[in-house]
Design an enzyme around this catalytic site. Structure first.
Site, PDB file in Angstrom:
ATOM      1  N   LYS A 113     -11.809 -42.311  82.920  1.00 25.34           N
ATOM      2  CA  LYS A 113     -13.107 -42.931  83.219  1.00 25.34           C
ATOM      3  C   LYS A 113     -13.083 -44.439  82.998  1.00 25.34           C
ATOM      4  O   LYS A 113     -13.917 -45.165  83.551  1.00 25.34           O
ATOM      5  CB  LYS A 113     -14.215 -42.303  82.385  1.00 25.34           C
ATOM      6  CG  LYS A 113     -14.230 -40.780  82.369  1.00 25.34           C
ATOM      7  CD  LYS A 113     -14.257 -40.155  83.747  1.00 25.34           C
ATOM      8  CE  LYS A 113     -14.323 -38.630  83.641  1.00 25.34           C
ATOM      9  NZ  LYS A 113     -14.232 -37.969  84.939  1.00 25.34           N
ATOM     10  N   TYR A 140     -16.123 -23.845  83.496  1.00 22.67           N
ATOM     11  CA  TYR A 140     -15.872 -25.179  82.949  1.00 22.67           C
ATOM     12  C   TYR A 140     -15.831 -25.136  81.422  1.00 22.67           C
ATOM     13  O   TYR A 140     -16.718 -24.567  80.779  1.00 22.67           O
ATOM     14  CB  TYR A 140     -16.983 -26.137  83.404  1.00 22.67           C
ATOM     15  CG  TYR A 140     -16.888 -27.511  82.790  1.00 22.67           C
ATOM     16  CD1 TYR A 140     -15.949 -28.423  83.236  1.00 22.67           C
ATOM     17  CD2 TYR A 140     -17.723 -27.875  81.740  1.00 22.67           C
ATOM     18  CE1 TYR A 140     -15.837 -29.679  82.668  1.00 22.67           C
ATOM     19  CE2 TYR A 140     -17.635 -29.127  81.157  1.00 22.67           C
ATOM     20  CZ  TYR A 140     -16.684 -30.027  81.625  1.00 22.67           C
ATOM     21  OH  TYR A 140     -16.592 -31.267  81.056  1.00 22.67           O
ATOM     22  N   TYR A 164      -9.628 -30.511  80.580  1.00 20.85           N
ATOM     23  CA  TYR A 164      -9.138 -31.115  81.819  1.00 20.85           C
ATOM     24  C   TYR A 164      -7.615 -31.040  81.945  1.00 20.85           C
ATOM     25  O   TYR A 164      -7.086 -30.296  82.761  1.00 20.85           O
ATOM     26  CB  TYR A 164      -9.599 -32.573  81.905  1.00 20.85           C
ATOM     27  CG  TYR A 164     -11.091 -32.718  82.014  1.00 20.85           C
ATOM     28  CD1 TYR A 164     -11.735 -32.642  83.238  1.00 20.85           C
ATOM     29  CD2 TYR A 164     -11.871 -32.929  80.884  1.00 20.85           C
ATOM     30  CE1 TYR A 164     -13.114 -32.762  83.343  1.00 20.85           C
ATOM     31  CE2 TYR A 164     -13.251 -33.056  80.968  1.00 20.85           C
ATOM     32  CZ  TYR A 164     -13.864 -32.969  82.204  1.00 20.85           C
ATOM     33  OH  TYR A 164     -15.224 -33.081  82.301  1.00 20.85           O
TER      34      TYR A 164
END
Length: 333
Positions: free
Chosen positions: A49, A262, A288
């Protein structure tokens, strides 16, 4: 010339390194595996990010914002890094977090701890099915009534502007490949909000590179994720004036490693995190990169790649989440 690609802040000195994973490659007996260490990017504890925020925060500053507002899960890497960017720039930051399945725990560790340590101005926790965008807009209105100006950043920083961060990363990878004489046949990355994969694809297209990108889903099924990434790829390409046809088949997302959902652990993820730690001394995360590496390992084992292929795994960060699930990695006595 479209100047938007050059309007950015800089939170990292130089390039993130690429390392060859000799022992992991040997263990799997497949292609040569390399890793790009975007977990070592600037801002607190690093992660992908950071690249997106270089463009998003530049836009926020250009618009005269004094507060960043963003959203994500309680252990969101994106929220951590947005808050860190706000601290770096002398801005305030407010976070909208969705409540996890096991309930919200105010004393949670990992990224949640860092939200408090970094000094989030406000943390708003909403139900898992709540409308994060609506809540962010409400917070922005409250600030406006006090004479302040908020800048809203979508989940994952994944819009056209944020995707420019990974256009720049694709160019960086091409430069590193040229410098070392190592061309990469594939880049494998976790894909969730879509900006990282879309940006990589746009960046390789801009360089007329033959490198293919495989996204390993951390949520959604294949069709939904490929549609999401394709839409963002097309809009990003349109924003920067990228010429050429964008074919749907260029977007490849692998959904067999999501598991029940998730952030829900899987046996394949646990194996992948342990294997990389114990062969290379590199920490992945359970949400992730652990699932993305599980996907890469699975694809190698089923013969997806040629022996002489060069595979670049993008490490998108997220290690603080490891400390929220010690029971997955510590054997029972």
């Amino acid at each position: 010339m479209n100047p938007i690609r050059y309007e950015r802040r800089r939170y990292t000195t130089g390039q993130s390194p690429i390392e060859k994973l000799e022992r992991l490659s040997s263990h799997l007996g497949g292609p040569a595996i390399f890793i790009k260490r975007d977990d070592q990017l600037g801002l607190t504890v690093g992660g992908n990010k950071t690249r997106k925020l270089e463009y998003l925060v530049a836009d926020a500053l250009r618009q005269g914002a004094d507060t960043l507002i963003t959203c994500g899960a309680v252990q969101s890497n994106h929220c951590r890094l947005t808050l860190a960017a706000a601290v770096r720039e002398g801005l305030k930051c407010q976070l909208v977090l969705t409540e996890p399945a096991d309930g919200y725990h105010p004393q949670a560790s990992g990224n949640h701890l860092l939200f408090h340590l970094l000094g989030a101005e406000k943390i708003e926790v909403i139900p898992a099915d709540g409308d994060m965008q609506l809540v962010m807009e409400k917070l922005a209105q409250e600030l406006a009534s006090k004479g302040r100006k908020a800048y809203l950043i979508p989940v994952g920083g994944s819009n056209e502007l944020g995707s420019l961060g990974y256009m720049a990363c694709a160019e960086e990878i091409e430069q590193q490949a040229w410098e070392t004489g190592t061309a990469y046949d594939y880049v494998v990355t976790a894909t969730g909000s879509g900006g990282t994969q879309a940006g990589l694809l746009a960046g390789f297209m801009a360089r007329q590179s033959n490198t293919k990108v495989i996204g390993v889903n951390v949520s959604r099924d294949r069709a939904a994720q490929e549609s999401k990434v394709l839409d963002l790829l097309r809009s990003t390409a349109g924003m920067v004036g990228l010429q050429g046809e964008i074919r749907a088949e260029s977007v490849v997302c692998e959904d067999r490693y999501v598991g029940p959902g998730y952030a829900v652990p899987t046996a394949e993820m646990v194996e992948a995190v342990k294997l990389v730690a114990q062969t290379e001394g590199i920490l992945l995360d359970p949400v992730y990169t652990g699932k993305a590496m599980a996907g890469l390992i699975g694809l190698i084992r089923e013969g997806r790649f040629a022996k002489d292929d060069h595979i670049l795994f993008l490490h998108t960060g997220g290690s603080p989440a490891l400390y929220t699930v010690p029971q997955l990695f510590i054997p029972e006595s």
